[in-house]
Design an enzyme around this catalytic site. Structure first.
Site, PDB file in Angstrom:
ATOM      1  N   LEU A   1       0.867  -1.182   0.000  1.00 20.11           N
ATOM      2  CA  LEU A   1       0.000   0.000   0.000  1.00 20.11           C
ATOM      3  C   LEU A   1       0.901   1.228   0.000  1.00 20.11           C
ATOM      4  O   LEU A   1       1.988   1.195   0.604  1.00 20.11           O
ATOM      5  CB  LEU A   1      -0.889   0.010   1.239  1.00 20.11           C
TER       6      LEU A   1
ATOM      7  N   TYR B   1       3.510  -0.591  -9.589  1.00 23.18           N
ATOM      8  CA  TYR B   1       3.339  -1.474 -10.761  1.00 23.18           C
ATOM      9  C   TYR B   1       2.405  -0.835 -11.786  1.00 23.18           C
ATOM     10  O   TYR B   1       2.689  -0.814 -12.986  1.00 23.18           O
ATOM     11  CB  TYR B   1       2.776  -2.808 -10.261  1.00 23.18           C
TER      12      TYR B   1
HETATM   13  P1  NAD Z   1       8.026 -13.932 -13.915  1.00 26.28           P
HETATM   14  O1  NAD Z   1       8.451 -13.306 -12.631  1.00 26.28           O
HETATM   15  O2  NAD Z   1       7.635 -15.366 -13.921  1.00 26.28           O
HETATM   16  O3  NAD Z   1       9.214 -13.739 -15.003  1.00 26.28           O
HETATM   17  C1  NAD Z   1       9.865 -12.511 -15.193  1.00 26.28           C
HETATM   18  C2  NAD Z   1      11.279 -12.777 -15.678  1.00 26.28           C
HETATM   19  O4  NAD Z   1      11.920 -11.502 -15.818  1.00 26.28           O
HETATM   20  C3  NAD Z   1      12.111 -13.591 -14.675  1.00 26.28           C
HETATM   21  O5  NAD Z   1      12.747 -14.651 -15.339  1.00 26.28           O
HETATM   22  C4  NAD Z   1      13.096 -12.572 -14.120  1.00 26.28           C
HETATM   23  O6  NAD Z   1      14.344 -13.135 -13.751  1.00 26.28           O
HETATM   24  C5  NAD Z   1      13.224 -11.600 -15.303  1.00 26.28           C
HETATM   25  N1  NAD Z   1      13.728 -10.319 -14.863  1.00 26.28           N
HETATM   26  C6  NAD Z   1      13.287  -9.565 -13.807  1.00 26.28           C
HETATM   27  N2  NAD Z   1      14.040  -8.467 -13.676  1.00 26.28           N
HETATM   28  C7  NAD Z   1      14.970  -8.495 -14.669  1.00 26.28           C
HETATM   29  C8  NAD Z   1      16.034  -7.644 -15.051  1.00 26.28           C
HETATM   30  N3  NAD Z   1      16.317  -6.517 -14.361  1.00 26.28           N
HETATM   31  N4  NAD Z   1      16.797  -7.976 -16.121  1.00 26.28           N
HETATM   32  C9  NAD Z   1      16.543  -9.111 -16.814  1.00 26.28           C
HETATM   33  N5  NAD Z   1      15.544  -9.965 -16.494  1.00 26.28           N
HETATM   34  C10 NAD Z   1      14.765  -9.664 -15.438  1.00 26.28           C
HETATM   35  O7  NAD Z   1       6.876 -12.997 -14.498  1.00 26.28           O
HETATM   36  P2  NAD Z   1       5.665 -13.359 -15.517  1.00 26.28           P
HETATM   37  O8  NAD Z   1       4.463 -13.652 -14.706  1.00 26.28           O
HETATM   38  O9  NAD Z   1       6.118 -14.312 -16.555  1.00 26.28           O
HETATM   39  O10 NAD Z   1       5.441 -11.902 -16.163  1.00 26.28           O
HETATM   40  C11 NAD Z   1       6.091 -11.480 -17.361  1.00 26.28           C
HETATM   41  C12 NAD Z   1       5.598 -10.071 -17.702  1.00 26.28           C
HETATM   42  O11 NAD Z   1       4.168 -10.076 -17.804  1.00 26.28           O
HETATM   43  C13 NAD Z   1       5.932  -9.021 -16.633  1.00 26.28           C
HETATM   44  O12 NAD Z   1       6.244  -7.800 -17.275  1.00 26.28           O
HETATM   45  C14 NAD Z   1       4.641  -8.917 -15.840  1.00 26.28           C
HETATM   46  O13 NAD Z   1       4.537  -7.677 -15.210  1.00 26.28           O
HETATM   47  C15 NAD Z   1       3.623  -9.093 -16.943  1.00 26.28           C
HETATM   48  N6  NAD Z   1       2.289  -9.538 -16.442  1.00 26.28           N
HETATM   49  C16 NAD Z   1       2.106 -10.775 -15.879  1.00 26.28           C
HETATM   50  C17 NAD Z   1       0.840 -11.170 -15.445  1.00 26.28           C
HETATM   51  C18 NAD Z   1       0.552 -12.522 -14.834  1.00 26.28           C
HETATM   52  O14 NAD Z   1      -0.604 -12.815 -14.515  1.00 26.28           O
HETATM   53  N7  NAD Z   1       1.541 -13.384 -14.655  1.00 26.28           N
HETATM   54  C19 NAD Z   1      -0.246 -10.280 -15.562  1.00 26.28           C
HETATM   55  C20 NAD Z   1      -0.009  -9.029 -16.136  1.00 26.28           C
HETATM   56  C21 NAD Z   1       1.262  -8.673 -16.595  1.00 26.28           C
END
Ligand code: NAD
Length: 454
Positions: A300, A360
């Site tokens: 929050l 976010y």
């Molecule tokens: P996840 O956490 O499973 O995977 C994210 C990957 O990004 C990880 O492998 C992590 O190591 C890598 N990463 C993070 N910071 C990094 C950096 N500084 N440099 C290089 N790599 C980095 O996440 P996800 O659920 O697969 O989500 C992927 C994208 O989709 C994200 O942008 C997330 O915000 C977006 N998203 C996901 C959802 C959901 O329901 N899972 C919903 C909306 C949006």
């Protein structure tokens, strides 16, 4: 994490189905997803509307030997119903075609498709024509509402034709194929706006990314892993990027998809230049980038600290902005293709806001702003930029949510289930094709028509 959640499995067994029916519980069904070589539809396709767009769609589908009908007939079964409203001039013009859709709906097969086609209400050539602007908005409202009436995995989506764009435009045809196929399994109540006739249809719609080299950030797991697999399936060579601690997982994924693994923190000041150097050395070209890497640091705002706010902004929005700047500085100079395509992961939280996610949502809304801002620059040389906003996707992230919260989030959409990483990946893959070049500066929600936001 299971490909189909346990509740969906339960209500698709005879006993569970009966229980759910008796007490009025949601009854999600397994969604039809795309595999290479799949036809767009297995049964008849009804095309309503003897307009330019209606006739073009019917001719295109006939040419590919689909069983196209122009009339609902009696007790006919349909895999898809396509209704063209491109010639509508007043809301009173809708009635006849809407009632034809109504007559055909009972015959729509499970996992069927309804697709509306209409012209852009923002078209400047009709800026003072209230009747035309009204009817175009009416079709939008109709489409969103019908999407909420669909059952058994069926969806309704719309294609919006921009000023001077016809249904024969490559991106209009690409949008039609996307919505008809299992590639759009988790897209419901959404629109693809085709703003120009740019682009070209591929030699083979099964490998529309052939010969392309595309960077995917955050490729070691989750949605980034699925994006890498899907781009490779469609013909691309993937340069997968992830943090050094995820190096082993990244190598496994890249070996599987025939890509190359790059251990890198995308917040490094020189990340874009370094990617450029690597693409030049290994392939001599770079055709696109997917800004997928992202983190959450939920709190929050009253409890927010600098570390949570700053690290999230650095990864989720500052890094994509800086990498774009570095790559676009080299646009058209040999390595970065003139028709360079950028995609980025937004989120429904960035559209509707979400409690505990001010950081976010700020970053994800920023991604959508970035997408709008760069569209003009990229279009000048045939490039494009688009965002995909996922809703509830079954990943390690959502698996870690408290069970009750997760269950509510999963059911709060028209398809009454969570999406899969591949559903997001399919939308990203669409935007990287040359056929989709005429879709530019947009955000597509992949959320099953989640109740959240617009
Ligand atoms: P996840 O956490 O499973 O995977 C994210 C990957 O990004 C990880 O492998 C992590 O190591 C890598 N990463 C993070 N910071 C990094 C950096 N500084 N440099 C290089 N790599 C980095 O996440 P996800 O659920 O697969 O989500 C992927 C994208 O989709 C994200 O942008 C997330 O915000 C977006 N998203 C996901 C959802 C959901 O329901 N899972 C919903 C909306 C949006």
């Amino acid at each position: 994490m299971s490909p189909t959640d346990s509740y969906t499995r339960f209500v698709n067994r005879p006993f569970g189905k009966q229980v759910a029916k008796t007490i009025g519980l949601p009854r999600p069904v397994p969604l039809r997803r795309h595999t290479q070589g799949d036809r767009l539809a297995s049964g008849s396709i009804l095309v309503i509307g003897e307009s330019d767009a209606g006739n073009t769609v019917a001719e295109q589908l006939w040419a590919e030997s689909y069983d196209v009908r122009r009339d609902p007939g009696l007790k006919q079964k349909f895999s898809a119903i396509i209704v063209a409203f491109d010639d509508a001039a007043h809301p009173s013009d809708l009635s006849e075609r809407v009632l034809q859709v109504s007559a055909a709906l009972r015959g729509l097969e499970p996992n069927g498709r309804v697709i509306t086609i209409f012209r852009d209400p923002q078209d400047s050539s009709i800026s003072s024509d209230a009747n035309r602007i009204a009817v175009r908005h009416s079709v939008e409202g109709f489409t969103r509402s019908l999407a909420k009436e669909m059952r058994f995995g069926a969806t309704t989506n719309g294609i919006i034709l921009g000023q001077d764009v016809t249904m024969a435009a490559p991106a209009a045809l690409a949008a039609l194929r996307f919505f008809l196929s299992g590639r759009s399994a988790y897209v419901a109540g959404q629109f693809l706006t085709v703003s120009s006739s740019a682009g070209a249809v591929p030699a083979d719609w099964d490998t529309p990314l052939a010969d392309m080299v595309i960077v995917v950030t955050g490729a070691a797991r989750g949605i980034g892993e699925a994006i890498s697999e899907t781009l490779a399936r469609d013909g691309a060579t993937v340069i997968g990027v992830d943090m050094p601690p995820a190096g082993e997982a990244l190598t496994t994924v890249m070996n599987r998809v025939g890509g190359i693994a790059v251990q890198m923190d995308i917040t490094d000041e020189n990340a874009g230049n370094e990617l450029l150097r690597m693409a030049e050395q290994r392939f001599g070209r770079l055709d696109g980038i997917v800004h997928n890497a992202g983190i959450t640091r939920d709190k929050l705002l009253a409890n927010m600290d600098a570390a949570r706010w700053d690290s999230l902004i650095a990864v989720n929005i500052t890094a994509p902005l800086r990498i774009n700047e570095q790559l676009l500085a080299a646009l058209g100079q040999g390595v970065v293709a003139e028709n360079f395509r950028i995609t980025a992961l937004a989120s429904t939280s960035g559209i509707a806001g979400n409690r505990g996610q001010t950081n976010y949502a700020a970053a994800k809304a920023g991604i959508m702003g970035m997408t709008q801002a760069l569209a003009g620059q990229l279009a000048k040389t045939g490039g494009s930029i688009n965002a995909v906003a996922p809703g509830f996707i079954e990943t390690a992230m959502t698996d870690a949510m408290p069970a009750a919260t997760r269950e509510v989030a999963r059911r709060m959409n028209s398809l009454q289930q969570g999406g899969r990483p591949v559903d997001v990946a399919e939308a990203i893959a669409l935007f990287h094709t040359d056929a989709a070049a005429g879709i530019n500066g947009t955000t597509l929600r992949v959320c099953g028509q989640s109740m959240v936001g617009k």
